[in-house]
Motif scaffolding. Structure first.
Motif, PDB file in Angstrom:
ATOM      1  N   GLY A  70       0.783  -1.225   0.000  1.00 24.63           N
ATOM      2  CA  GLY A  70       0.000   0.000   0.000  1.00 24.63           C
ATOM      3  C   GLY A  70       0.817   1.279   0.000  1.00 24.63           C
ATOM      4  O   GLY A  70       0.273   2.366  -0.112  1.00 24.63           O
ATOM      5  N   ALA A  71       2.144   1.157   0.114  1.00 24.68           N
ATOM      6  CA  ALA A  71       3.000   2.348   0.117  1.00 24.68           C
ATOM      7  C   ALA A  71       3.022   2.964  -1.285  1.00 24.68           C
ATOM      8  O   ALA A  71       2.954   2.247  -2.290  1.00 24.68           O
ATOM      9  N   PRO A  72       3.128   4.295  -1.366  1.00 24.44           N
ATOM     10  CA  PRO A  72       3.214   4.946  -2.680  1.00 24.44           C
ATOM     11  C   PRO A  72       4.448   4.472  -3.447  1.00 24.44           C
ATOM     12  O   PRO A  72       5.502   4.234  -2.864  1.00 24.44           O
ATOM     13  N   MET A  73       4.311   4.313  -4.747  1.00 22.60           N
ATOM     14  CA  MET A  73       5.402   3.907  -5.610  1.00 22.60           C
ATOM     15  C   MET A  73       5.576   4.985  -6.674  1.00 22.60           C
ATOM     16  O   MET A  73       4.617   5.403  -7.311  1.00 22.60           O
ATOM     17  N   VAL A  74       6.810   5.456  -6.814  1.00 21.72           N
ATOM     18  CA  VAL A  74       7.143   6.479  -7.797  1.00 21.72           C
ATOM     19  C   VAL A  74       8.302   5.965  -8.641  1.00 21.72           C
ATOM     20  O   VAL A  74       9.347   5.602  -8.107  1.00 21.72           O
ATOM     21  N   ALA A  75       8.103   5.932  -9.951  1.00 17.04           N
ATOM     22  CA  ALA A  75       9.166   5.544 -10.874  1.00 17.04           C
ATOM     23  C   ALA A  75       9.219   6.607 -11.962  1.00 17.04           C
ATOM     24  O   ALA A  75       8.375   6.645 -12.846  1.00 17.04           O
ATOM     25  N   GLY A  76      10.204   7.504 -11.853  1.00 13.64           N
ATOM     26  CA  GLY A  76      10.284   8.632 -12.761  1.00 13.64           C
ATOM     27  C   GLY A  76      11.415   8.523 -13.760  1.00 13.64           C
ATOM     28  O   GLY A  76      12.566   8.323 -13.384  1.00 13.64           O
ATOM     29  N   GLN A  77      11.093   8.646 -15.038  1.00 11.09           N
ATOM     30  CA  GLN A  77      12.088   8.668 -16.099  1.00 11.09           C
ATOM     31  C   GLN A  77      12.257  10.102 -16.572  1.00 11.09           C
ATOM     32  O   GLN A  77      11.286  10.857 -16.630  1.00 11.09           O
ATOM     33  N   CYS A  78      13.488  10.456 -16.922  1.00 11.60           N
ATOM     34  CA  CYS A  78      13.773  11.825 -17.347  1.00 11.60           C
ATOM     35  C   CYS A  78      14.759  11.789 -18.506  1.00 11.60           C
ATOM     36  O   CYS A  78      15.593  10.880 -18.593  1.00 11.60           O
ATOM     37  N   SER A  79      14.676  12.790 -19.373  1.00 11.66           N
ATOM     38  CA  SER A  79      15.592  12.870 -20.509  1.00 11.66           C
ATOM     39  C   SER A  79      16.960  13.445 -20.136  1.00 11.66           C
ATOM     40  O   SER A  79      17.834  13.544 -20.995  1.00 11.66           O
ATOM     41  N   CYS A  80      17.163  13.778 -18.862  1.00  9.90           N
ATOM     42  CA  CYS A  80      18.466  14.293 -18.411  1.00  9.90           C
ATOM     43  C   CYS A  80      19.474  13.143 -18.321  1.00  9.90           C
ATOM     44  O   CYS A  80      19.097  11.974 -18.411  1.00  9.90           O
ATOM     45  N   PRO A  81      20.757  13.446 -18.135  1.00 12.38           N
ATOM     46  CA  PRO A  81      21.766  12.386 -18.060  1.00 12.38           C
ATOM     47  C   PRO A  81      21.545  11.387 -16.915  1.00 12.38           C
ATOM     48  O   PRO A  81      21.922  10.226 -17.043  1.00 12.38           O
ATOM     49  N   VAL A  82      20.940  11.805 -15.815  1.00 11.63           N
ATOM     50  CA  VAL A  82      20.692  10.883 -14.701  1.00 11.63           C
ATOM     51  C   VAL A  82      19.665   9.837 -15.116  1.00 11.63           C
ATOM     52  O   VAL A  82      19.830   8.647 -14.876  1.00 11.63           O
ATOM     53  N   GLY A  83      18.579  10.289 -15.714  1.00  8.47           N
ATOM     54  CA  GLY A  83      17.619   9.392 -16.318  1.00  8.47           C
ATOM     55  C   GLY A  83      16.524   8.804 -15.448  1.00  8.47           C
ATOM     56  O   GLY A  83      15.468   8.459 -15.949  1.00  8.47           O
ATOM     57  N   TYR A  84      16.742   8.625 -14.142  1.00  6.33           N
ATOM     58  CA  TYR A  84      15.749   7.959 -13.297  1.00  6.33           C
ATOM     59  C   TYR A  84      15.668   8.637 -11.926  1.00  6.33           C
ATOM     60  O   TYR A  84      16.690   8.831 -11.271  1.00  6.33           O
TER      61      TYR A  84
END
Length: 94
Positions: A70-84
């Motif tokens: 039930g915990a919130p899950m966040v998976a963020g992708q980004c176009s920057c060099p870090v990416g995640y």
């Protein structure tokens, strides 16, 4: 201006992001670096454009959901060099 379908409390953010990303992402948000933020609740997606430190615009796609417990899950992708799950993702979430 949060478009998140559930509350991401400070503890959940600390679990998902390193402290320096939280600090810099918060600064980006406060300084108006989030150009756009769109939420698609049917797909559990948050998308947006954020201006980086050198003026480059990055695209972010964040998948929002809940883990089995039930915990919130966040998976963020980004176009920057870090990416995640970077500072740009933090700015978008705020």
């Amino acid at each position: 201006m949060s478009a998140i379908p559930f509350a991401l409390d400070p503890e959940a953010l600390r679990d998902a992001f390193p402290p320096d990303y939280l600090e810099r992402g918060s600064r980006y948000f406060r300084n108006g670096k989030v150009l756009s933020a769109d939420h698609n609740p049917a797909q559990g997606l948050l998308t947006g454009r954020i201006v980086g430190s050198r003026g480059r615009v990055y695209q972010c796609i964040v998948h929002l959901g809940h883990e089995e417990g039930g915990a919130p899950m966040v998976a963020g992708q980004c176009s920057c060099p870090v990416g995640y799950n970077c500072k740009h993702v933090v700015a978008l979430l705020l």
